[in-house]
Scaffold this active site. Structure first.
Site, mmCIF file in Angstrom:
data_model
loop_
_atom_site.group_PDB
_atom_site.id
_atom_site.type_symbol
_atom_site.label_atom_id
_atom_site.label_comp_id
_atom_site.label_asym_id
_atom_site.label_seq_id
_atom_site.Cartn_x
_atom_site.Cartn_y
_atom_site.Cartn_z
ATOM 1 N N HIS A 1 0.829 -1.196 0.000
ATOM 2 C CA HIS A 1 0.000 0.000 0.000
ATOM 3 C C HIS A 1 0.865 1.248 0.000
ATOM 4 C CE1 HIS A 1 -1.917 -3.341 2.185
ATOM 5 N NE2 HIS A 1 -2.845 -3.142 1.279
HETATM 6 S S1 FES Z 1 1.808 -0.487 3.085
HETATM 7 FE FE1 FES Z 1 0.221 -1.873 3.629
HETATM 8 S S2 FES Z 1 1.354 -3.594 4.169
HETATM 9 FE FE2 FES Z 1 2.917 -2.197 3.708
#
Ligand code: FES
Lengths: 688, 138
Positions: free
Chosen positions: B103
């Site tokens: 993410h």
């Molecule tokens: S940014 Fe969501 S798991 Fe690393």
């Protein structure tokens, strides 16, 4: 289930039972004499469709569990062996995996139907809440089921989802350890997920019984949202609703069969054909399509705890729906504003689903935030507000009035299924996980095995086997393919004797013998292709740090992003040869010199189609390298095509059987649906 | 349902030899099923990590708090994104530290969170230097 029945069996034995356990009376009053509103449309058949899906999932699941091994080292292989060796194992697995998607698709239609027609309103609140509980249980079951094949997406999906609980303040980390049974997702996690995945469907079945019970107490809602008043408003469940449900189910089966037989991997993710590897996170983790809207909500909130709360809140808010929407008019048919906002809400959900499949960058994040706000606003602001300010149109006095006034614009089954199909396609945004930046999209090829009646080209399979044996096998294993498979129907077309002779050319390690030593012997048909390296680390060390992947599943494990709108069109054209196209392009995509400005790391080669372009595998094929004895041109293009065909067969040896059975099933289903349609017309002739 | 005795026993401390890791390189070892990055940071990376003002950090911690005195070039962190548990990729992202592909969280050369949804720095596992070239994790 509504009150005592006057059902009296005539057979004395049945009478004897009925006096002691009035089960036949219960069945009779619930599913035969039960009065059902006569104005129900086809959206109401989804209840029956869902019951059928639940039953199918349980039956296929129980059989699959007989062949599955819940162990981190064996699970992936056991699933592959189910598909390859168990009688009709490929069918069971496709039915179960596609079935999960279809189950969710049907449940979404069912829920949107409830939303549109106000089926959650007094006196059906408990019925609705039971439905939300079923939905939650389904999500848990679906998630745990997805973990069982123990591919890369299984593993990393499990990691991400279990980590959601670490957002809980104070106790979060202990809860996560408890879920894992270890310090990370691993074998204990797989075992408990298997246990729960087996258990939960039966819990769902139990809640479904309550759901149906509550339904039969409150009675079914109907498109006009007025309660039946006189017997003229209803028809007996059997034969009217039964036959209509059968017809609805048979149409749904057509959609289901389309995916089972022709696009079994469309709704899945290519990365899940790579065995789980705790050391490598896939470039782009996407959950199954049916979770995507919630995943989008999770990601659009920049704070971890708030994101998790919003995600769960998006589901929990449904529980409170009966008290958020207090409008007296049930059906949106008579609510001009609610109706428009309902469709906007549907679009918001589909768009959220699309965003959930996209990388969390730039415009996608902003769009995700806007849509998240809209999602919650619909429930928390809009519905309460609408119930106060909207002036509904007058509802008909009774159901029979509504039926008489109806001007034939009722949703026809065709339209219903068109919209339904559209919804699915919109939702089924199966973003291929393969990271496409820096890798060109491979050109499409004409494959003999593409399309609904595709077959493998035997010549290509035999030549491809030769290319594999003489070139690829030096570094790449083919460990799920046994020599006996070479003689299987739908394969390269060798005889059993030829396959045995082929096997005998290999040296296979066996043992221990009586003296306790390992020894080598000639291969037998039952042996599998030996791998060139004893283990992954050896493979890695011998190849400059990049282990050559096993090729048994490579054509299914590789893909590239199709993008919008291609992925929608693919559903209709049945295009699913991304993998073969990629492999064939990769084999031909080497450039002697990288383009100016590209700095190639040491020990790498430039490949146009490899993501990131720097590949560790040297150019494997060159013209004239392998001699063909059937006169086919000895060119790289031909080699690439042949070996890719062979690898496609290695990845899916039963493809021909699948497509053949698919055709028969389709003919049968179309006939069945046609017959049911006319029977239904006959039964309803006097009621419309 | 908590970890059983065998799992706990397998989680005993491990020793890692640092000699093969050249400056600017890193290795990944597994301890308790978790990937641990051991990074031999260059001078530039160490300076970058030490210079950052604490107020720029969502989870303020100095580089000194995250390394062992006298062994500042060594960064030892658990390679599990504090967002939802993916493995961040070393030497990527705009802070030359780690980048999580799931993410989009970005960590700096000290493994501290700089950008993205992750709430906290990459945790430092318990470890100690047995000699200049050997550490024990756990
Ligand atoms: S940014 Fe969501 S798991 Fe690393």
């Amino acid at each position: 289930m509504s009150g005592p029945s006057d059902f009296q069996p005539t057979n004395p034995a049945l009478k004897w039972i009925e006096r002691r356990l009035p089960i036949m009376g219960l069945m009779h009053s619930s599913f035969v004499a039960y009065p059902t509103p006569r104005n129900l449309n086809y959206w109401w058949t989804f209840g029956a469709i869902l019951s059928m899906m639940l039953a199918l999932q349980i039956v296929t699941g129980v059989i699959l569990a007989m062949h599955y091994t819940p162990h981190a080292d064996l699970a992936f292989k056991s699933v592959e062996l189910i598909v390859r060796d168990v009688n009709f194992g490929w069918l069971l697995r496709n039915m179960h995996a596609v079935g999960a998607s279809m189950f969710f698709f049907a449940v979404y239609v069912h829920m949107f139907r409830g939303l549109y027609y106000g089926s959650y309103k007094e006196p059906r609140e408990v019925l609705w809440i039971l439905g939300v509980i079923i939905y939650l249980l389904m999500m848990a079951t679906g998630f745990m089921g997805y973990v069982l094949p123990w591919g890369q997406m299984s593993f990393w999906g499990a990691t991400v989802i279990t980590n959601l609980f670490s957002a809980i303040p104070y106790v979060g980390d202990s809860i996560v350890t408890l879920l894992w049974g270890g310090y990370a997702v691993g074998n204990p996690t797989l075992n408990r997920f298997f246990s729960l995945h087996y258990l939960l469907p039966f819990v769902i079945a139990g809640v479904v019984v309550l759901h149906v019970w509550a339904l039969h107490v409150a009675g079914q809602n109907n498109p006009d949202g007025v309660e039946p008043k006189t017997p003229k408003d209803t028809v007996p469940f059997t034969p009217h609703a039964t036959i209509k449900d059968f017809f609805g189910v048979s149409c749904f089966m057509l959609l289901y069969a389309w995916f089972i037989f022709y696009m079994p991997n469309y709704l899945g993710d290519a990365d899940n054909y790579i065995p789980a590897n705790p050391g490598v996170t896939p470039a782009h983790i996407v959950p199954e399509w049916y979770y995507l809207p919630f995943y989008a909500i999770l990601r659009s909130i920049p704070n971890k705890l708030a994101g998790v709360v919003a995600m769960f809140g998006a589901i929990i808010v449904l529980v409170f729906l009966p008290w958020l929407d207090t409008a007296r008019t049930r059906s949106s048919k008579y609510r001009p504003l609610a109706k428009q906002f309902f469709w906007i809400f549907v679009v918001v959900c589909i768009l959220l689903g699309y965003l959930g499949s996209q990388p969390p960058e730039g415009i996608y994040v902003i769009a995700g935030r806007i849509l998240t706000v809209m999602y919650f606003a619909y429930f928390l602001i809009l519905l309460p507000l609408l119930s106060r300010i909207e002036t509904p149109r007058p509802v008909p006095n009774s159901i029979s009035d509504a039926v008489l006034a109806k001007s034939g614009k009722a949703a026809s089954i065709a339209a219903a299924f068109l919209i339904a199909g559209g919804l699915l396609i919109g939702g089924a945004q199966n973003a291929r996980a393969e990271d496409s930046h820096g890798g060109a999209s491979p050109p499409g090829n004409k494959w003999s095995f593409a399309g609904p009646v595709g077959k493998y080209d035997r010549g290509a399979l035999q030549r491809g086997l030769k290319v594999y044996k003489e070139v690829c096998s030096a570094c790449h294993g083919l460990s799920y393919v046994a020599f006996r498979n070479l003689a299987d129907p739908g394969g390269p077309g060798y005889s059993t004797a030829q396959a045995a002779a082929f096997a005998a050319e290999y040296k296979i390690k066996d043992g221990p013998n009586d003296a306790g030593d390992m020894f080598e012997r000639p291969g037998r048909p039952a042996d599998y292709f030996p791998s060139p390296f004893p283990n992954e680390n050896a493979a890695r060390a011998a190849n400059g740090g990049a282990a050559p992947p096993d090729l048994s599943l490579i054509t299914k494990a590789r893909s590239y992003k199709r993008g919008f709108p291609m992925f929608v069109i693919d559903v209709v054209t049945q295009y699913q040869e991304q993998g073969p196209d990629y492999v064939a392009a990769l084999l031909q995509g080497y450039l002697d010199k990288p383009p100016a400005g590209f700095s190639l790391p040491d020990g790498s080669y430039y490949n146009t189609y490899f993501p990131g372009h720097a590949i560790k595998m040297p150019k494997p094929l060159s013209d004239g390298q392998v001699t063909y004895d059937d006169g086919s041109p000895a060119t790289v293009a031909q080699y690439a095509k042949d070996v890719t065909t062979f690898l496609m067969w290695a990845a899916e040896p039963h493809m021909e059987a699948r497509k053949k059975l698919g055709l028969q099933v389709f003919v049968f289903l179309i006939l069945l649906a046609g017959l049911l349609y006319f029977t239904k017309k006959k039964v309803w002739a006097s009621s419309h | 349902m908590n970890p059983d005795a065998a799992t706990i026993a397998a989680g005993a401390p491990i020793e890692v030899d640092l000699t093969p890791i050249a400056s600017g390189q890193d290795i990944k070892v597994f301890w308790r099923g978790k990937p641990i990055y051991i990074m031999n940071r260059t001078k530039k990376q160490v300076e970058e990590a030490q210079k950052v003002p604490l107020k720029d950090l969502p989870d303020p911690q100095t580089d000194q708090q995250r390394t062992k005195p006298g062994h500042e070039q060594w960064l030892v962190v658990i390679g599990i994104c504090t967002h939802l548990g993916c493995i961040p990729i070393a030497h990527e992202g705009s802070y030359d530290g780690f980048f999580c592909p799931c993410h989009g969280s970005v960590y700096d050369t000290s493994g501290r969170i700089r950008q993205g949804p992750a709430p906290a720095n990459l945790p430092v596992p318990p470890y100690s230097f047995l000699s200049d070239t050997k550490i024990q994790i756990g």
